[in-house]
Scaffold this motif. Structure first.
Motif, PDB file in Angstrom:
ATOM      1  N   ILE A   1      10.399  15.615   1.616  1.00  0.00           N
ATOM      2  CA  ILE A   1       9.255  15.502   2.529  1.00  0.00           C
ATOM      3  C   ILE A   1       8.927  14.034   2.789  1.00  0.00           C
ATOM      4  O   ILE A   1       8.650  13.630   3.928  1.00  0.00           O
ATOM      5  N   GLU A   2       8.945  13.206   1.718  1.00  0.00           N
ATOM      6  CA  GLU A   2       8.651  11.775   1.874  1.00  0.00           C
ATOM      7  C   GLU A   2       9.645  11.119   2.825  1.00  0.00           C
ATOM      8  O   GLU A   2       9.267  10.322   3.698  1.00  0.00           O
ATOM      9  N   ARG A   3      10.944  11.455   2.655  1.00  0.00           N
ATOM     10  CA  ARG A   3      11.954  10.857   3.530  1.00  0.00           C
ATOM     11  C   ARG A   3      11.745  11.289   4.983  1.00  0.00           C
ATOM     12  O   ARG A   3      11.916  10.493   5.916  1.00  0.00           O
ATOM     13  N   MET A   4      11.380  12.569   5.184  1.00  0.00           N
ATOM     14  CA  MET A   4      11.147  13.068   6.543  1.00  0.00           C
ATOM     15  C   MET A   4       9.927  12.415   7.182  1.00  0.00           C
ATOM     16  O   MET A   4       9.839  12.302   8.409  1.00  0.00           O
ATOM     17  N   LEU A   5       8.982  11.969   6.344  1.00  0.00           N
ATOM     18  CA  LEU A   5       7.770  11.321   6.853  1.00  0.00           C
ATOM     19  C   LEU A   5       7.961   9.820   7.047  1.00  0.00           C
ATOM     20  O   LEU A   5       7.009   9.119   7.402  1.00  0.00           O
ATOM     21  N   GLY A   6       9.166   9.327   6.778  1.00  0.00           N
ATOM     22  CA  GLY A   6       9.441   7.916   7.059  1.00  0.00           C
ATOM     23  C   GLY A   6       9.578   7.017   5.849  1.00  0.00           C
ATOM     24  O   GLY A   6       9.789   5.802   6.002  1.00  0.00           O
ATOM     25  N   VAL A   7       9.445   7.553   4.661  1.00  0.00           N
ATOM     26  CA  VAL A   7       9.633   6.737   3.452  1.00  0.00           C
ATOM     27  C   VAL A   7      11.110   6.395   3.329  1.00  0.00           C
ATOM     28  O   VAL A   7      11.986   7.273   3.449  1.00  0.00           O
ATOM     29  N   THR A   8      11.420   5.145   3.094  1.00  0.00           N
ATOM     30  CA  THR A   8      12.819   4.720   2.992  1.00  0.00           C
ATOM     31  C   THR A   8      13.380   5.007   1.603  1.00  0.00           C
ATOM     32  O   THR A   8      12.638   5.177   0.631  1.00  0.00           O
ATOM     33  N   GLY A   9      14.714   5.019   1.536  1.00  0.00           N
ATOM     34  CA  GLY A   9      15.368   5.202   0.242  1.00  0.00           C
ATOM     35  C   GLY A   9      15.044   4.072  -0.715  1.00  0.00           C
ATOM     36  O   GLY A   9      14.900   4.282  -1.926  1.00  0.00           O
ATOM     37  N   LYS A  10      14.894   2.847  -0.165  1.00  0.00           N
ATOM     38  CA  LYS A  10      14.560   1.693  -1.000  1.00  0.00           C
ATOM     39  C   LYS A  10      13.207   1.868  -1.679  1.00  0.00           C
ATOM     40  O   LYS A  10      13.006   1.533  -2.846  1.00  0.00           O
ATOM     41  N   GLN A  11      12.249   2.418  -0.915  1.00  0.00           N
ATOM     42  CA  GLN A  11      10.909   2.621  -1.478  1.00  0.00           C
ATOM     43  C   GLN A  11      10.938   3.676  -2.599  1.00  0.00           C
ATOM     44  O   GLN A  11      10.260   3.521  -3.617  1.00  0.00           O
TER      45      GLN A  11
ATOM     46  N   SER B   1       0.817  -1.208   0.000  1.00  0.00           N
ATOM     47  CA  SER B   1       0.000   0.000   0.000  1.00  0.00           C
ATOM     48  C   SER B   1       0.856   1.265   0.000  1.00  0.00           C
ATOM     49  O   SER B   1       0.502   2.272  -0.628  1.00  0.00           O
ATOM     50  N   ALA B   2       2.004   1.219   0.736  1.00  0.00           N
ATOM     51  CA  ALA B   2       2.892   2.386   0.753  1.00  0.00           C
ATOM     52  C   ALA B   2       3.424   2.678  -0.644  1.00  0.00           C
ATOM     53  O   ALA B   2       3.498   3.837  -1.081  1.00  0.00           O
ATOM     54  N   GLN B   3       3.757   1.598  -1.358  1.00  0.00           N
ATOM     55  CA  GLN B   3       4.285   1.781  -2.715  1.00  0.00           C
ATOM     56  C   GLN B   3       3.203   2.331  -3.648  1.00  0.00           C
ATOM     57  O   GLN B   3       3.479   3.155  -4.522  1.00  0.00           O
ATOM     58  N   LEU B   4       1.970   1.861  -3.431  1.00  0.00           N
ATOM     59  CA  LEU B   4       0.868   2.370  -4.249  1.00  0.00           C
ATOM     60  C   LEU B   4       0.656   3.868  -4.001  1.00  0.00           C
ATOM     61  O   LEU B   4       0.352   4.631  -4.919  1.00  0.00           O
ATOM     62  N   THR B   5       0.817   4.283  -2.740  1.00  0.00           N
ATOM     63  CA  THR B   5       0.681   5.709  -2.408  1.00  0.00           C
ATOM     64  C   THR B   5       1.756   6.525  -3.111  1.00  0.00           C
ATOM     65  O   THR B   5       1.490   7.615  -3.657  1.00  0.00           O
TER      66      THR B   5
END
Length: 844
Positions: free
Chosen positions: A285-295, A4-8
């Motif tokens: 912003i995505e990285r600060m919100l917890g999205v990983t570099g891999k994602q 679901s995170a990847q879909l977002t």
């Protein structure tokens, strides 16, 4: 599995491309064009190859072997009688074939024994079961024509058909229609019975071949019974021979298509780098919100995968459309340079399309890896800063330059290790191109530094233009590199083509020693072929104003199960050699040839067979007797890529019982009225029964150069397609770059820069970008031309040629690059100069 995170994240990618639709469509178009060129070349190559396989033996069906003469003399039809009655080979069918012309188009006429041929293709026998075979067998000049051809020519059973055979008019009667109304291998095939074919083609009592169905034991037994002059060959041999002949030509086309894909890879890399840069705030912003570099890495790769799939689907549609035009050019080249295709099929194989899609996806993903890793491996605080990207770009330049020099060195090592391999030659060429592209960024930096120094006293606009390019090297480098590679391909192929054309013109000047030539020709008059009536030689000897007469005969020589072009020449007493002998004491070699002691071999044959002056090789005469021939000299020749053997008439007469000729060359006295003499010869031709061709050497030279130009037409088309790929990519890159800096340009507008001055600034920037690409394309284009001339062409066709570097190439390269860059920038310049300050200063 996509979570679901990847879909977002993919939804955010979708919103970005909805906001920038032009970037999405231009990226798709870049991918589609690169894919289309590759698919089009594959389809055209495969169609031409399959067309020849079907053209070789259209009625062959289940035949496993063929009987043929070792020379072009044909088979005595009495051998067929012995074959069936004495040797009890029942699954055999005689054939006589040739060409005829209908409304300017060439067709194959095939003479068969309808009863004997039924074992070959039962399925076709069913289609022909209801035809009037009795009329075909009992009435002269009756034929079967394909339904497709009948519809095209608006003919039906009973219609009279006007044709030309050896340039003589004939009237044929249609007594049947074969095949179906769809395109097939039989569209250009006209069937008749053996007797009619022998009469039409002037082959009384002769057969061209006999088709057989044999197992290995029967083939071995039959070989022992055959006369020495007749050989038994597998039915696949002729198709394999042309496959080998045209392999180099097809590899050349494939390499050009891969070059288009290589340029496309640069552009995809360029586009994806821009898209990453444009979304740096979003990624931060995505990285600060917890999205990983891999994602983020997978987000960008999935984007690229979806664009690759969509682009390749569009590429399939475009490639299939382009392939039909390319096929016409490919088959025309094969007809004029290698061998005649009696059938041309446009075959769309699903596997070729799948291959094109797969290669496109792989290429796009490879091109996307670097920008995806770039976005994934940067800390959140640095993603927001564009200056970090420029700093890393500066740090990478020395590494890229060193890698580039290393790849160039490897390319030359590959050339040295594999001195005769064509694929190795192309691999070295691609390594060179990639290596050179890695050197370009450092070179651009150095050139911009020189420009900065040289324009210190120039206007502020010039300073801003140069510094604007320098401050965005991480993006402008890619656009300049892609355009430079595309233009270098145009420069390299252009130099090679012009060098080849000039060398060919010089060769024709040496070869065409006589003023006028009389020759027998094939059905459409394009090639010297067959036998010239003996009365011609008697008549021309009585003409006034002729100071020298030479004769030639075009034939074939059997060498190691390979049929090689043979020219039997008796040069005139006052003519020069007519050959550019490449090595040794040419006067002594020529005298040995005149004395009938040695033969001359062409450069391509010497190269392919690795023969030198003084070497011996074995061949067969028309009685099957093995001959030991000595190479007296190697001569320059561009008439055949497989090679040619030239023997003097005196040597030929020692081993062949054949005094026929195919052509006569006449050298005029300087006082003779050449036009009046040609008119006399034309009148003689009109009153004779045989069709001949009478041409001045100037006409032959012009026709040869015309054929050359037609042969390289496909190369020019592919060059154009490569430049189109680059143009679309440069358009995308410049538009993204200029729009990305719209805030900077708005600030300049706010501080007093007028729209006209802004347009001038942007035009100078894009013109400089194009000029740099053009300048950098010239050295690479020249090196590519040297490889094409001295490596690729030699390994492909065995030809050597002189290198010519026309100064006009420099101007053309720079003009093409500047024009491409300026045209690509017109729309973004129009947009930026007409936007409001409020819009430009708003945060995008």
């Amino acid at each position: 599995m996509v979570n679901s995170a990847q879909l977002t994240l993919l939804a955010s990618s979708r919103r970005f491309f909805i906001k920038h639709p032009w970037q999405l469509w231009l990226t798709l178009l870049s991918i589609a064009l690169g894919s289309a060129v590759m698919i089009a070349v594959d389809v055209a190559n495969h169609s031409a190859k399959q067309s020849f396989a079907l053209s070789v033996d259209q009625i062959a069906g289940s035949a496993t072997h063929y009987l043929s003469n070792r020379t072009a003399k044909g088979i005595d039809e009495q051998l067929y009688v012995r074959l069936r009655l004495e040797w009890d080979v029942r699954n055999s069918a005689p054939m006589v074939d040739g060409e005829l012309v209908i409304n300017g188009l060439q067709y194959t006429v095939l003479g068969i024994d309808p009863l004997a041929s039924r074992f070959l293709q039962p399925e076709n026998t069913d289609k022909l079961a209801n035809q009037n075979w009795l009329q075909l067998l009992s009435q002269p000049n009756t034929i079967f024509i394909s339904k497709f051809a009948a519809q095209q020519l608006q003919l039906e059973i009973g219609s009279a058909l006007q044709v030309s055979i050896n340039q003589l008019p004939q009237t044929l009667q249609i007594s049947g229609i074969h095949s179906d109304d769809q395109q097939s291998a039989y569209d250009n095939l006209i069937l008749t019975d053996i007797a009619t074919a022998q009469e039409l083609l002037d082959k009384p009592g002769r057969l061209d071949r006999i088709a057989l169905t044999l197992n290995s034991q029967q083939a071995q037994q039959l070989t022992a019974l055959l006369p020495d002059s007749i050989q038994l060959q597998p039915s696949s041999a002729r198709s394999n021979a042309l496959d080998q002949m045209t392999a180099a030509f097809r590899i050349n086309l494939t390499a050009m298509s891969l070059l288009a894909m290589l340029v496309g890879c640069f552009l995809v890399y360029n586009t994806m780098t821009f898209s990453v840069l444009q979304r740096r705030q979003q990624f931060a912003i995505e990285r600060m919100l917890g999205v990983t570099g891999k994602q983020i890495f997978w987000q960008i790769l999935i984007e690229a995968m979806l664009m690759a799939v969509l682009g390749s689907v569009l590429g399939i549609v475009m490639g299939v459309i382009i392939s039909k035009s390319l096929l016409a050019l490919v088959t025309r080249t094969i007809n004029e340079v290698f061998a005649e295709l009696s059938t041309t099929l446009w075959l769309i194989e699903p596997m070729l399309l799948f291959k094109g899609v797969a290669l496109t996806i792989v290429a796009v993903l490879l091109a996307t890896l670097a920008p995806a890793l770039e976005a994934a491996n940067i800390a959140p605080t640095s993603v927001h800063r564009a200056s970090d990207l420029e700093q890393r770009n500066q740090q990478l330049m020395p590494i890229l330059m060193l890698s580039g020099f290393l790849l160039i060195a490897v390319s030359f090592v590959v050339l040295g290790l594999f001195s005769r391999h064509l694929v190795a030659g192309f691999s070295a060429l691609f390594l060179l191109v990639i290596g050179y592209s890695l050197i370009i960024p450092s070179t651009i930096k150095f050139l911009l530094h020189l420009l900065n120094q040289s324009i210190a006293l120039q206007s502020t606009i010039w300073k801003l233009a140069v510094r604007g390019i320098s401050s965005s090297l991480s993006r402008t480098n890619l656009a300049i590199t892609a355009l430079a590679i595309a233009v270098s391909a145009t420069v390299g192929v252009g130099i090679m083509t012009q060098s080849f054309r000039t060398t060919l013109a010089d060769w024709l000047e040496i070869t065409l020693q006589n003023d006028l030539y009389i020759s027998s020709t094939n059905a459409d008059g394009s090639k010297v072929q067959g036998t010239l009536d003996a009365s011609w030689l008697k008549q021309v000897r009585q003409l006034p104003g002729i100071v020298s007469i030479s004769t030639g005969k075009a034939s074939r020589l059997q060498i190691n199960d390979q049929s090689i072009a043979l020219l039997i020449l008796d040069p005139g007493k006052l003519t020069d050699k007519g050959f550019n002998l490449l090595a040794g004491d040419t006067d002594q070699q020529w005298q040995s040839y005149l004395n009938g002691k040695v033969v001359l071999i062409s450069e391509p044959y010497a190269y392919h067979q690795q023969l030198s002056v003084g070497d011996h090789f074995q061949a067969f005469n028309d009685e099957g007797k093995q001959l030991n021939l000595e190479v007296g000299a190697i001569f320059q020749d561009y008439s055949s890529s497989q090679g040619m053997i030239v023997v003097h008439r005196n040597l030929y007469n020692q081993f062949w019982r054949d005094d026929s000729i195919s052509s006569i060359g006449l050298l005029f006295d300087q006082q003779v009225d050449a036009e009046q003499l040609k008119k006399q010869l034309s009148d003689m031709a009109a009153s004779g029964k045989q069709a001949v061709r009478i041409r001045y050497n100037k006409e032959i030279r012009e026709q040869s150069l015309t054929i050359f130009d037609r042969t390289f037409a496909i190369t020019n088309v592919l060059r154009l397609l490569v430049v189109m790929v680059a143009f679309v990519g440069v358009f995308s890159a410049l538009m993204a770059l200029l729009l990305e800096k719209q805030r900077d340009y708005a600030v300049l507008r706010a501080t007093g820069l007028t729209p006209r001055q802004l347009a001038q600034l942007l035009l100078i920037q894009t013109a400089l970008t194009g000029s740099l690409a053009g300048l950098l394309a010239i050295p690479l284009g020249w090196i590519m031309s040297e490889l094409l001339i001295h490596v690729i062409n030699q390994r492909s066709f065995g030809w050597s040629m002189n290198s010519i570097f026309p100064l006009s190439v420099i101007a053309q390269a720079i003009l093409l690059s500047v024009l491409a860059a300026v045209l690509a920038a017109l729309y973004p310049i129009h947009y930026l100069t007409n936007m409001s300050l409020r819009q430009g200063l708003s945060d995008r």
